[in-house]
Design a protein around this motif. Structure first.
Motif, mmCIF file in Angstrom:
data_model
loop_
_atom_site.group_PDB
_atom_site.id
_atom_site.type_symbol
_atom_site.label_atom_id
_atom_site.label_comp_id
_atom_site.label_asym_id
_atom_site.label_seq_id
_atom_site.Cartn_x
_atom_site.Cartn_y
_atom_site.Cartn_z
ATOM 1 N N ALA A 215 -3.628 -0.667 -6.196
ATOM 2 C CA ALA A 215 -3.365 -2.581 -5.881
ATOM 3 C C ALA A 215 -3.541 -2.194 -4.415
ATOM 4 C CB ALA A 215 -2.998 -3.197 -6.473
ATOM 5 N N PHE A 216 -2.653 -1.166 -3.522
ATOM 6 C CA PHE A 216 -3.197 -1.188 -2.250
ATOM 7 C C PHE A 216 -4.373 -0.581 -1.979
ATOM 8 C CE2 PHE A 216 2.037 -0.907 -2.405
ATOM 9 C CZ PHE A 216 2.924 -2.665 -2.289
ATOM 10 N N ASP A 217 -3.987 0.347 -2.703
ATOM 11 C CA ASP A 217 -5.843 1.245 -2.446
ATOM 12 C C ASP A 217 -7.301 -0.222 -2.010
ATOM 13 O OD1 ASP A 217 -4.531 3.392 -2.510
ATOM 14 O OD2 ASP A 217 -5.067 3.605 -4.418
ATOM 15 N N LEU A 218 -7.573 -0.807 -2.977
ATOM 16 C CA LEU A 218 -8.252 -1.931 -3.097
ATOM 17 C C LEU A 218 -8.543 -3.037 -2.153
ATOM 18 C CD1 LEU A 218 -10.597 -3.132 -4.921
ATOM 19 C CD2 LEU A 218 -8.731 -4.337 -6.212
ATOM 20 N N VAL A 219 -7.273 -3.160 -2.076
ATOM 21 C CA VAL A 219 -6.550 -4.094 -0.578
ATOM 22 C C VAL A 219 -6.825 -3.899 0.961
ATOM 23 C CG1 VAL A 219 -6.084 -6.042 -2.356
ATOM 24 C CG2 VAL A 219 -4.377 -4.656 -0.568
ATOM 25 N N GLY A 220 -7.004 -2.574 1.108
ATOM 26 C CA GLY A 220 -6.433 -1.340 2.064
ATOM 27 C C GLY A 220 -5.415 -1.518 2.408
ATOM 28 N N ALA A 221 -3.661 -1.708 1.670
ATOM 29 C CA ALA A 221 -3.165 -1.261 2.651
ATOM 30 C C ALA A 221 -2.280 0.293 2.515
ATOM 31 C CB ALA A 221 -1.962 -2.236 2.268
ATOM 32 N N ASP A 222 -1.793 0.298 3.299
ATOM 33 C CA ASP A 222 -0.452 1.380 3.010
ATOM 34 C C ASP A 222 0.904 1.321 2.392
ATOM 35 O OD1 ASP A 222 -2.964 2.912 5.130
ATOM 36 O OD2 ASP A 222 -1.465 1.447 6.829
ATOM 37 N N PHE A 223 0.610 2.745 1.711
ATOM 38 C CA PHE A 223 2.120 2.438 0.669
ATOM 39 C C PHE A 223 2.826 3.064 1.558
ATOM 40 C CE2 PHE A 223 4.346 5.402 -1.528
ATOM 41 C CZ PHE A 223 5.269 5.216 -2.398
ATOM 42 N N VAL A 224 4.263 2.235 1.447
ATOM 43 C CA VAL A 224 5.638 2.412 2.481
ATOM 44 C C VAL A 224 6.635 3.353 1.607
ATOM 45 C CG1 VAL A 224 7.249 1.715 3.508
ATOM 46 C CG2 VAL A 224 4.779 0.463 4.151
ATOM 47 N N ARG A 225 7.121 2.254 0.871
ATOM 48 C CA ARG A 225 7.855 3.604 -0.738
ATOM 49 C C ARG A 225 7.709 2.464 -1.460
ATOM 50 N NH1 ARG A 225 13.147 0.401 -0.600
ATOM 51 N NH2 ARG A 225 12.870 -1.149 1.283
ATOM 52 N N ASP A 226 8.420 3.145 -2.384
ATOM 53 C CA ASP A 226 9.248 2.129 -3.448
ATOM 54 C C ASP A 226 9.962 1.171 -3.268
ATOM 55 O OD1 ASP A 226 7.701 3.439 -6.475
ATOM 56 O OD2 ASP A 226 8.284 5.275 -4.788
ATOM 57 N N VAL A 227 10.130 0.525 -3.858
ATOM 58 C CA VAL A 227 11.134 0.028 -4.028
ATOM 59 C C VAL A 227 12.530 0.341 -5.053
ATOM 60 C CG1 VAL A 227 12.669 -2.837 -4.640
ATOM 61 C CG2 VAL A 227 10.333 -2.559 -3.612
ATOM 62 N N ASP A 266 -4.445 6.631 -10.716
ATOM 63 C CA ASP A 266 -5.110 6.586 -9.362
ATOM 64 C C ASP A 266 -3.628 6.111 -8.660
ATOM 65 O OD1 ASP A 266 -5.648 3.931 -10.547
ATOM 66 O OD2 ASP A 266 -6.608 4.036 -8.577
ATOM 67 N N SER A 267 -2.986 5.963 -9.472
ATOM 68 C CA SER A 267 -1.561 5.143 -8.829
ATOM 69 C C SER A 267 -0.498 6.735 -8.875
ATOM 70 C CB SER A 267 -0.533 3.979 -9.487
ATOM 71 O OG SER A 267 -1.160 2.621 -9.565
ATOM 72 N N THR A 268 0.080 6.305 -7.577
ATOM 73 C CA THR A 268 1.746 7.196 -7.798
ATOM 74 C C THR A 268 2.902 6.188 -7.891
ATOM 75 O OG1 THR A 268 0.071 8.738 -6.315
ATOM 76 C CG2 THR A 268 2.824 8.450 -6.057
ATOM 77 N N LEU A 269 3.749 6.611 -8.241
ATOM 78 C CA LEU A 269 5.062 5.479 -9.114
ATOM 79 C C LEU A 269 5.989 6.799 -8.970
ATOM 80 C CD1 LEU A 269 3.732 3.737 -11.497
ATOM 81 C CD2 LEU A 269 4.262 2.818 -9.559
ATOM 82 N N GLU A 270 7.131 6.136 -8.066
ATOM 83 C CA GLU A 270 8.575 7.366 -8.044
ATOM 84 C C GLU A 270 8.148 8.501 -7.392
ATOM 85 O OE1 GLU A 270 11.370 6.130 -8.037
ATOM 86 O OE2 GLU A 270 10.764 3.931 -8.584
ATOM 87 N N GLY A 271 7.592 8.482 -6.891
ATOM 88 C CA GLY A 271 6.904 9.764 -5.919
ATOM 89 C C GLY A 271 5.398 10.802 -6.507
ATOM 90 N N VAL A 272 5.429 10.296 -8.168
ATOM 91 C CA VAL A 272 4.771 11.165 -8.735
ATOM 92 C C VAL A 272 3.076 10.350 -9.050
ATOM 93 C CG1 VAL A 272 4.213 11.921 -11.219
ATOM 94 C CG2 VAL A 272 6.941 11.402 -9.691
ATOM 95 N N ASN A 273 2.506 11.341 -8.369
ATOM 96 C CA ASN A 273 0.491 10.764 -9.086
ATOM 97 C C ASN A 273 0.216 10.918 -10.314
ATOM 98 O OD1 ASN A 273 -2.275 12.060 -9.599
ATOM 99 N ND2 ASN A 273 -2.238 10.021 -7.919
ATOM 100 N N VAL A 274 -0.098 9.510 -10.776
ATOM 101 C CA VAL A 274 0.017 9.586 -12.447
ATOM 102 C C VAL A 274 -1.088 10.194 -12.778
ATOM 103 C CG1 VAL A 274 -0.688 7.634 -14.506
ATOM 104 C CG2 VAL A 274 0.915 7.148 -12.271
ATOM 105 N N TYR A 275 -2.785 10.633 -12.681
ATOM 106 C CA TYR A 275 -3.224 11.092 -12.987
ATOM 107 C C TYR A 275 -2.540 12.944 -13.404
ATOM 108 C CZ TYR A 275 -7.790 14.385 -13.257
ATOM 109 O OH TYR A 275 -8.699 15.164 -13.709
ATOM 110 N N GLN A 276 -2.079 13.561 -12.050
ATOM 111 C CA GLN A 276 -1.246 14.532 -11.696
ATOM 112 C C GLN A 276 -0.688 14.699 -13.384
ATOM 113 O OE1 GLN A 276 -2.943 17.554 -9.517
ATOM 114 N NE2 GLN A 276 -1.515 18.375 -11.375
#
Length: 483
Positions: A215-227, A266-276
């Motif tokens: 969702a950040f990628d679409l709106v152009g936001a920079d990922f900071v961290r997971d809550v 294409d999401s990254t969650l808890e430091g892990v890229n989902v595709y990878q």
């Protein structure tokens, strides 16, 4: 059945369903539009209903509806959602759900002002909390867990919204990510095990929160961290972000099925890229259950990355032998005469010229009831495949999820009722293999101890009564109350 009757069907009802996605932004001139776009990116997390609530610092504005984001919002709807703060939600409904009244976010006025809230997940003690609240005089307008949280907050004696939200979430058991906004602030909270995802980002100096980084990628936001697991974050009007940990012993138990199926690749969650992670699962699957074949074919879309990993490791050509129709809606005109495997055929079609006379490895993400797997195998066999070997990029799913995934009961899960040979025979494949638990977590690259894998292991991080679904229990309780 008449060929002119409209009938709604779930072709994918043999997959697990994540029930929600959330997005929020504070202090941006296009808050509602950004939220709309964020929900667009999170559409895979819920396709039944959606809603956005914004505030201009005094008034709350909302627009909600049943259906896809693209159908519910028109340009004039977004224009009416004035203000620099907004939260939004997409959801799947559960069985027995009553539609629009459960469409989030919810908006309320109470003694301390206006609040709006939405959440992703499931509260396993919602029925008990609801009974207590109603006994004390609370009146509910929905069957959603979210409204339980709102009533707990309203009853709190805390001096601030943060203290009242803390009181509320500390009474909850289950997996959840909550977004709440007042006229001036944005709040995000995650359950003490971090089962459901929630991420923080920044856009033009404004804070944004979402279920996934895509969702950040679409709106152009920079990922900071997971809550973090068990964290409560508060974003003040001046943009200051404050962090609190109201739970005594937060311990991460992130849902591993996010990597297998739920999250976008294409999401990254808890430091892990989902595709990878999915690609790696395919590699491990090939190491564990290689079979000689002419091609590796994914069951689109979630089967594509693991099938690519499998093909690479096995040295077998990867082919798109099943073509997906991306324009299938939820309503269609049924044929007058029965068409074998009609629901699956409406979504997938085998490429006969490619498959005929070939030994095929089919890669899918999971087997739930087994009905869809059987139909796909039948279609590929009918297309001329001489051998069909099914490979699954998750361990056998033997247990229900109670933390925000709409799943069948354990008795309906094929792997709970059959051994591997029986499952293989039931779906009509020549061989069947699942990735092992060890292979799964090796592919993810993080230890099992940091994840919830209850759907595979039955090891629930939050105690539940597996004999009944908490979602259905709450709905039945609501519907059986005397009028």
């Amino acid at each position: 059945m008449s060929n002119t009757s409209l009938n709604e069907t779930h072709f994918d009802d043999d997959h697990f369903r994540d029930e929600c996605g959330v997005f929020g932004v504070l202090d941006h001139p296009e808050a509602a539009n950004l939220t709309y776009l964020g929900l667009y990116a999170l559409q895979h997390r819920g396709q039944e209903s959606t809603g956005i609530i914004s505030t201009d610092g005094t008034n709350f504005n909302n627009h909600r509806g049943m259906g896809l984001v693209s159908d519910v919002y028109q340009k004039e709807d977004i224009v009416k959602l004035e203000g620099r703060i907004a939260i939004g939600h997409v959801r799947y409904s559960t069985a027995g759900d009553l539609g629009l009244r459960n469409c989030q976010p919810f908006m309320y006025q109470y003694a301390h002002g206006g609040i709006a809230m939405c959440h992703n997940g499931n509260i396993v003690n919602a029925e008990a909390l609801r009974k207590g609240l109603e006994k004390d005089g609370s009146i509910f307008q929905s069957t959603s867990d979210t409204e339980v949280i709102i009533h707990l907050l309203a009853k709190s004696s805390g001096n601030s919204t943060r203290e009242r939200l803390t009181d509320a979430v500390k009474q909850l058991e289950g997996g959840f990510s909550v977004l709440l906004m007042t006229e001036t602030r944005l709040f995000g909270a995650r359950d003490p095990n971090g089962i459901r995802p929630l991420v923080l980002g920044k856009l033009d100096g404004s804070w944004v929160m979402a279920s996934e980084t895509c969702a950040f990628d679409l709106v152009g936001a920079d990922f900071v961290r997971d809550v973090e697991a068990g964290e409560l974050v508060v974003v003040d009007p001046d943009g200051t972000l404050r962090s609190y940990f109201p739970f005594e012993k937060p311990a991460i138990k992130f849902c591993v099925f996010e990597y297998v199926y739920f999250a976008r690749p294409d999401s990254t969650l808890e430091g892990v890229n989902v595709y990878q992670a999915r690609h790696n699962i395919g590699v491990e699957l090939a190491k564990e259950s290689y079979v000689d074949a002419d091609m590796v074919i994914p069951v689109p879309d979630s089967g594509v990355p693991p099938a690519m990993g499998f093909a690479l490791e096995a040295g077998i050509p990867f082919q798109m032998g099943l073509i997906r129709n991306h324009y299938v809606g939820r309503t269609f005109i049924e044929p007058k005469q029965s068409i074998r495997n009609f629901g699956v055929k409406l979504k997938l079609n085998p490429n006969r010229d490619m498959i005929a006379g070939k030994r095929v490895i089919l890669v899918d993400d999971s087997i739930v009831r087994g009905t869809t797997s059987r139909k796909i195998v039948e279609m590929v066999r009918a297309a001329g495949a001489t051998e069909i070997h099914m490979r699954i990029s998750s361990p056998p799913t033997k247990h229900s999820c109670f933390y925000g995934i709409n799943t069948p009961t354990s008795e309906e899960l094929m792997a709970n009722q059959m051994n591997l040979d029986e499952m293989c025979k039931a779906i009509g494949a020549d061989s069947l293999a699942f990735v092992s638990n060890e292979g799964l977590f090796k592919a993810v690259g993080k230890p099992r101890e940091l994840h919830c894998d209850a759907c595979f292991s039955g090891d629930y991080p939050v105690p539940v009564n597996e004999k009944r679904s908490p979602q259905l229990s709450l709905l039945r309780y609501y519907d059986k109350r005397p009028s």
